[in-house]
Structure formats: C-alpha cells, structure tokens
Design a protein around this motif. Structure first.
Motif, PDB file in Angstrom:
ATOM      1  N   VAL A 184      65.932  11.000  43.522  1.00 45.56           N
ATOM      2  CA  VAL A 184      66.904  10.946  44.384  1.00 45.56           C
ATOM      3  C   VAL A 184      66.416  11.372  45.708  1.00 45.56           C
ATOM      4  N   ILE A 185      66.560  10.613  46.906  1.00 46.05           N
ATOM      5  CA  ILE A 185      66.321  10.813  48.089  1.00 46.05           C
ATOM      6  C   ILE A 185      67.730  10.677  48.742  1.00 46.05           C
ATOM      7  N   THR A 186      68.122  11.914  49.303  1.00 43.47           N
ATOM      8  CA  THR A 186      69.399  11.753  50.036  1.00 43.47           C
ATOM      9  C   THR A 186      69.479  11.331  51.565  1.00 43.47           C
ATOM     10  N   SER A 187      68.572  11.849  52.025  1.00 44.35           N
ATOM     11  CA  SER A 187      68.398  11.572  53.743  1.00 44.35           C
ATOM     12  C   SER A 187      66.922  11.964  54.256  1.00 44.35           C
ATOM     13  N   LEU A 188      66.510  11.610  55.185  1.00 44.90           N
ATOM     14  CA  LEU A 188      65.377  11.799  55.763  1.00 44.90           C
ATOM     15  C   LEU A 188      65.310  11.763  57.271  1.00 44.90           C
ATOM     16  N   TYR A 189      64.982  12.998  57.897  1.00 47.00           N
ATOM     17  CA  TYR A 189      65.101  13.563  59.404  1.00 47.00           C
ATOM     18  C   TYR A 189      63.990  14.229  59.467  1.00 47.00           C
ATOM     19  N   GLU A 190      63.882  14.420  60.542  1.00 52.75           N
ATOM     20  CA  GLU A 190      62.750  15.419  61.143  1.00 52.75           C
ATOM     21  C   GLU A 190      63.068  16.930  60.889  1.00 52.75           C
ATOM     22  N   GLU A 191      61.970  17.481  60.195  1.00 54.72           N
ATOM     23  CA  GLU A 191      62.088  19.043  59.985  1.00 54.72           C
ATOM     24  C   GLU A 191      60.683  19.316  59.079  1.00 54.72           C
ATOM     25  N   HIS A 192      60.716  21.133  59.549  1.00 53.38           N
ATOM     26  CA  HIS A 192      59.564  21.452  58.877  1.00 53.38           C
ATOM     27  C   HIS A 192      58.271  21.138  59.323  1.00 53.38           C
ATOM     28  N   LEU A 193      57.920  20.877  60.566  1.00 54.25           N
ATOM     29  CA  LEU A 193      57.134  20.511  61.433  1.00 54.25           C
ATOM     30  C   LEU A 193      55.610  21.500  61.278  1.00 54.25           C
ATOM     31  N   ASP A 194      56.231  22.872  61.291  1.00 48.47           N
ATOM     32  CA  ASP A 194      55.515  23.856  61.421  1.00 48.47           C
ATOM     33  C   ASP A 194      54.515  24.035  59.883  1.00 48.47           C
ATOM     34  N   TRP A 195      55.395  23.398  58.936  1.00 51.04           N
ATOM     35  CA  TRP A 195      54.432  23.610  57.664  1.00 51.04           C
ATOM     36  C   TRP A 195      53.732  22.209  57.519  1.00 51.04           C
ATOM     37  N   HIS A 196      54.124  21.033  57.921  1.00 53.25           N
ATOM     38  CA  HIS A 196      53.467  19.719  57.754  1.00 53.25           C
ATOM     39  C   HIS A 196      52.633  19.378  58.735  1.00 53.25           C
ATOM     40  N   GLY A 197      52.705  19.943  59.936  1.00 56.33           N
ATOM     41  CA  GLY A 197      51.814  19.562  60.853  1.00 56.33           C
ATOM     42  C   GLY A 197      52.410  18.609  61.781  1.00 56.33           C
ATOM     43  N   SER A 323      71.957  24.694  58.008  1.00 60.62           N
ATOM     44  CA  SER A 323      71.669  23.797  59.039  1.00 60.62           C
ATOM     45  C   SER A 323      70.484  24.248  59.958  1.00 60.62           C
ATOM     46  N   THR A 324      69.496  23.597  59.657  1.00 60.44           N
ATOM     47  CA  THR A 324      68.167  23.995  60.449  1.00 60.44           C
ATOM     48  C   THR A 324      67.418  22.581  61.227  1.00 60.44           C
ATOM     49  N   THR A 325      68.715  21.641  61.470  1.00 60.89           N
ATOM     50  CA  THR A 325      68.150  20.515  62.257  1.00 60.89           C
ATOM     51  C   THR A 325      69.096  20.291  63.121  1.00 60.89           C
ATOM     52  N   PRO A 326      69.053  19.622  64.414  1.00 62.36           N
ATOM     53  CA  PRO A 326      70.015  19.185  65.115  1.00 62.36           C
ATOM     54  C   PRO A 326      70.818  18.214  64.752  1.00 62.36           C
ATOM     55  N   LEU A 327      70.566  17.292  63.704  1.00 63.43           N
ATOM     56  CA  LEU A 327      71.277  16.441  63.164  1.00 63.43           C
ATOM     57  C   LEU A 327      72.321  16.968  61.947  1.00 63.43           C
ATOM     58  N   ALA A 328      71.744  17.960  61.596  1.00 62.42           N
ATOM     59  CA  ALA A 328      72.483  18.510  60.374  1.00 62.42           C
ATOM     60  C   ALA A 328      73.877  19.268  61.018  1.00 62.42           C
ATOM     61  N   THR A 329      73.657  19.824  62.308  1.00 56.62           N
ATOM     62  CA  THR A 329      74.724  20.321  62.986  1.00 56.62           C
ATOM     63  C   THR A 329      75.860  19.274  63.517  1.00 56.62           C
ATOM     64  N   LEU A 330      75.183  18.131  63.868  1.00 51.11           N
ATOM     65  CA  LEU A 330      76.224  16.750  64.215  1.00 51.11           C
ATOM     66  C   LEU A 330      76.982  16.394  62.970  1.00 51.11           C
ATOM     67  N   ALA A 331      76.262  16.488  61.769  1.00 50.99           N
ATOM     68  CA  ALA A 331      77.076  16.188  60.646  1.00 50.99           C
ATOM     69  C   ALA A 331      78.271  17.182  60.411  1.00 50.99           C
ATOM     70  N   ALA A 332      77.902  18.385  60.722  1.00 56.25           N
ATOM     71  CA  ALA A 332      79.166  19.480  60.352  1.00 56.25           C
ATOM     72  C   ALA A 332      80.113  19.306  61.232  1.00 56.25           C
ATOM     73  N   LEU A 333      79.845  18.932  62.646  1.00 54.63           N
ATOM     74  CA  LEU A 333      80.949  18.736  63.673  1.00 54.63           C
ATOM     75  C   LEU A 333      81.638  17.378  63.178  1.00 54.63           C
ATOM     76  N   GLU A 334      81.048  16.407  62.674  1.00 54.62           N
ATOM     77  CA  GLU A 334      81.587  15.223  62.248  1.00 54.62           C
ATOM     78  C   GLU A 334      82.684  15.597  61.055  1.00 54.62           C
ATOM     79  N   SER A 335      82.372  16.575  60.470  1.00 56.04           N
ATOM     80  CA  SER A 335      83.180  16.882  59.101  1.00 56.04           C
ATOM     81  C   SER A 335      84.629  17.747  59.540  1.00 56.04           C
TER      82      SER A 335
END
Length: 457
Positions: A184-197, A323-335
């Motif tokens: 299952v893949i729930t969503s796909l945004y930008e994150e963990h760039l420090d680990w993945h490069g 919440s560790t991405t700006p888009l996650a914060t937007l989802a929280a505000l939407e709720s």
C-alpha cells in the motif's frame, strides 16, 4: 539473506537504537557465541556493553577502511544507505542488510501459506493506515501483527505467528522488503532529502515497494503516484468513485455509503482516506471489509498525528508533531477548516520548499502563524514576502511559540502544533517534541507515550 547465513562471518551491527538492539538479540538467538562488533555513538557505549557484554563496542562512525574489515553490516534504518563510506565498502565486497531484510528472509523461508502480509508506506498516512488495518482485522477476530517503522522492529517478533502481518515501512526500509502479497502506498511528497540525497532518489526508493508487491494499492487522488505506478500489473486504487472513497460525508464503497466520516475520531479528509485504504487492503486479501467498517468508530488516533489533546484554559489543543513536511501541515489545517486556528510551524531545516504552503495560506489564512526553530526565519520571510494576511510572529523555541499562540488565539480557538519540519534542532525526535507541547498545553504527557496495538493481538 537469512540470519543463518551470517554464521561464521565477520559481522558488524551499525546503530544502537531499538532496531539495533533487536538485531543484536536476534543474532545471539540464532548464532550463539559468535563474535560481533557494534558501532554506536559515544554516549551509547556503556548501555551497549550492559546490553551485550560479549559484543565489541566501537564508538563513532566507521569509515570505509573500517567497514571493509567485515563481511556483513546489519544497518539500522536511520543510517543512510548512501553514506560514502558505506558505498565504498560495498564496492569492495561488503554486504549490507538490516533487521527488516533479515525478517523477510526468515519469513519467506518459513513459508506460512495461510498468513497474509500487507506492507504500507507513504510520505504521510502510513502509520495511521497500518494501525487501522490491524485494528479492523482484529475486529474480525483475525490474529494480527502490527510492526515495523511504526515503533516495533520486526525482529522483536521473529519467532511469533500471526494470520495477518501489517508492516509499516519508511522510505529507508522499502528497499529491504522481500517479495510480499500486498503493498500500500498512501501518498508521495518530498521528504527525507538528507537521507536520500535528492527528491528523485527519495521517490525511487519509496516506490521500491511496488517492485516486490504482488498486488499494489495506491491513492487515486495523487496524480504523480498514479503515473509512477501505472505499469504495475496488479494495481488497485482507493479514493475513486468505483471503489473505496469519501463522498458527501461518508466513507463509501462504490455507491454504497458505509461509514459516516463524522464518527471517525481521527479528523480530516486524509484520515478518512486512510480508512478507505485500510478497508480496501482488507477486502483485497479476502477479508470482510464491510463487516469490519463499524470498528472505525473505536479507533483511537495515534499519538502526535493530529491528536486532539482536549480543551484547556479556553483553547482546544491538537498535537501533530509527526508533521515533518509543509504539505502535511496543510493537511492538518484542512482538517480544522472553519475554526480559528493558530498553527506552530518550523524546526530543523532540511531545505524543503515551503512555496505550496505559503500560496495556500495566502488564499486561506489561518488565525495566526507562529514560526519557530532553525528554519523559522526562512518560513516567516516567505510568508511576509507573499503578504499573507494573518497575525504572524517568529520565536526561537517551542515554549515561546506556545506563549505567543495563547496571546493570539481567541477563546474556543485551536492551537495546532504541525511543524512541517523535523525536530532535531531542539528535540531528540518528534515524540519528544509532542510530549513537550502536551506539557506546555497543560496536559499529562504520559498519556501519549505509545501506540496502541503494537505486536500481536
């Protein structure tokens, strides 16, 4: 690779968090008195020696030469697979594995034909969806294991049996999973760039789950995810009218209204979609999702994930420290749409793009925004440059942020911690940040120390 394959070889464990301790314990169970080396931080040396007196403990991060002295390294998830020293040692023949990979090796070997395995990943929603699947399956009387990135290493359940394994995988772990029945893949945004490069590598690593899943369930409301998974031969979708989706205040299957969204304890459209994903996954592996659906009313929101703490001093408090991405914060505000919300944003700066957040709050500003942490100044500057029309202030730390939020939020309003950034600038992890926020809000932090349902039940 199985644990037995490590016998007689030069083996090091890298990392002494819970995953590292689980790996050491499993190696001792299966490989007896074999010599092992552990790489950990200097602060962990004494605890490591107390945990396993026979292990050779080395403080600090190994270089390529040191790693080259071993045949196999069992790596914890937080250690990037793209560290130059690790890549250089692999080029010289070092094999790298992990607790997740070893569990899949053992599980596939033991061949439990009646046991279903569902692995869940996604930038956001993976923990809640995993917990929902386990909760709903148990409501049907299915002996279910809930483990993985959600807080219980798989190796801690190495010798256990279950009829359904629900495994949450982070982007650090998706490449370590073996062949499995259902992904299952729930969503796909930008994150963990420090680990993945890079963003490209993060996306590629996240989608490695698709390569090992016989069936794959993805979010139909994510165009980029749909495009990247369209070649999968057995792809299923949630979030579209033909299947499990949300419409007119209900979780629906096709045209059939199944469960009212208002009765979900976990707020927000994204959590209703997580419920759709969970129901669709159960149905796909042959379980009665319709019979399980009423149990959604009894599901408790996970700690630090849009967790309503309650009312105190005239304000309503919501802890979304995960919440560790700006888009996650937007989802929280939407709720929380339609309420007077003051949102606390900022933390460790990973260089993520805050433009979508800025554009969204310029159109629909919250009551107030409090910027904090190492990237607080950058967020504030972007908001002011866009002339976002709401009360705004920058502070250094969480305590100051809560004080400013109280001063700027009307009574009966909501104070929301949804930072959109990791916590490492001031806290050990998001859980510590969430506990501190809970204390500052006037609640007992002991009530949010763990996730219900981990393990087998």
């Amino acid at each position: 690779m199985r644990i037995a394959d490590l016998r007689g070889r030069r083996v090091a464990v890298w990392g002494f968090g819970r995953e590292g301790r689980a790996a050491i314990h499993a190696l001792r169970q299966r490989c007896g008195d074999q010599h092992f080396t552990l790489f950990c931080s200097a602060a962990e040396v004494d605890a490591a020696r107390a945990f396993d007196a026979a292990i050779d403990v080395v403080a600090g991060e190994p270089d390529a030469t040191t790693l080259g002295q071993f045949d196999v390294v069992v790596k914890s998830p937080g250690i990037s697979a793209y560290k130059p020293a690790l890549l250089a040692a692999q080029a010289q023949g070092l094999q790298v594995t992990s607790g997740t990979a070893l569990w899949f090796g053992e599980h596939c070997f033991e061949k439990q034909p009646d046991a279903h395995v569902i692995a869940v990943t996604g930038t956001k929603g993976k923990s809640t969806t995993s917990a929902l699947i386990a909760h709903l399956a148990r409501a049907l009387g299915v002996r279910t294991a809930l483990a993985g990135n959600i807080g219980l290493p798989l190796l801690e359940l190495l010798d256990q049996r279950a009829d359904l394994w629900v495994i949450e995988l982070s982007s650090f772990q998706t490449g370590e999973a073996g062949p499995l029945e259902f992904g299952v893949i729930t969503s796909l945004y930008e994150e963990h760039l420090d680990w993945h490069g890079s963003r490209e590598r993060y996306v590629a690593d996240k989608l490695r789950l698709a390569d090992v899943s016989r069936q794959l369930l993805v979010n139909a409301l994510q165009p980029a995810l749909l495009e990247r998974t369209q070649a999968h031969p057995h792809r299923l979708l949630f979030g579209q009218p033909e299947g499990w989706h949300v419409a007119d205040g209900f979780i629906c299957r096709g045209s059939h209204e199944v469960f009212p969204v208002a009765q979900l304890a976990a707020p927000g459209l994204h959590n209703a979609l997580n419920a759709c994903a969970a129901l669709a996954a159960l149905a796909a592996v042959g379980m009665d999702a319709l019979a399980a659906a009423p149990a959604l009313a009894r599901f408790r929101p996970l700690p630090n994930r849009l967790q309503p703490l309650g009312e105190h001093d005239g304000w309503h408090w919501v802890n979304d420290s995960i919440s560790t991405t700006p888009l996650a914060t937007l989802a929280a505000l939407e709720s929380l749409h339609g309420r007077a919300v003051t949102v606390l944003v900022g933390g460790h700066d990973r260089g993520l793009d805050w433009t979508p957040f800025v554009e969204a709050v310029r159109t629909a500003p919250p009551n107030a925004i409090v910027c904090m942490g190492s990237n607080g100044a950058r967020i504030e500057a972007a908001l002011r440059a866009a002339e976002v029309n709401c009360s705004m202030v920058r502070v250094d730390d969480l305590a100051s942020a809560v004080a400013e939020a109280k001063a700027r939020t009307p009574r009966d309003g909501v104070i929301l911690l949804s930072p959109g950034a990791p916590s490492f600038d001031q806290f050990k992890d998001y859980a510590e940040r969430g506990r501190r926020f809970t204390e500052l809000a006037g609640f007992d932090a002991a009530t949010i120390t763990g996730i219900d349902g981990l393990g087998i039940g």
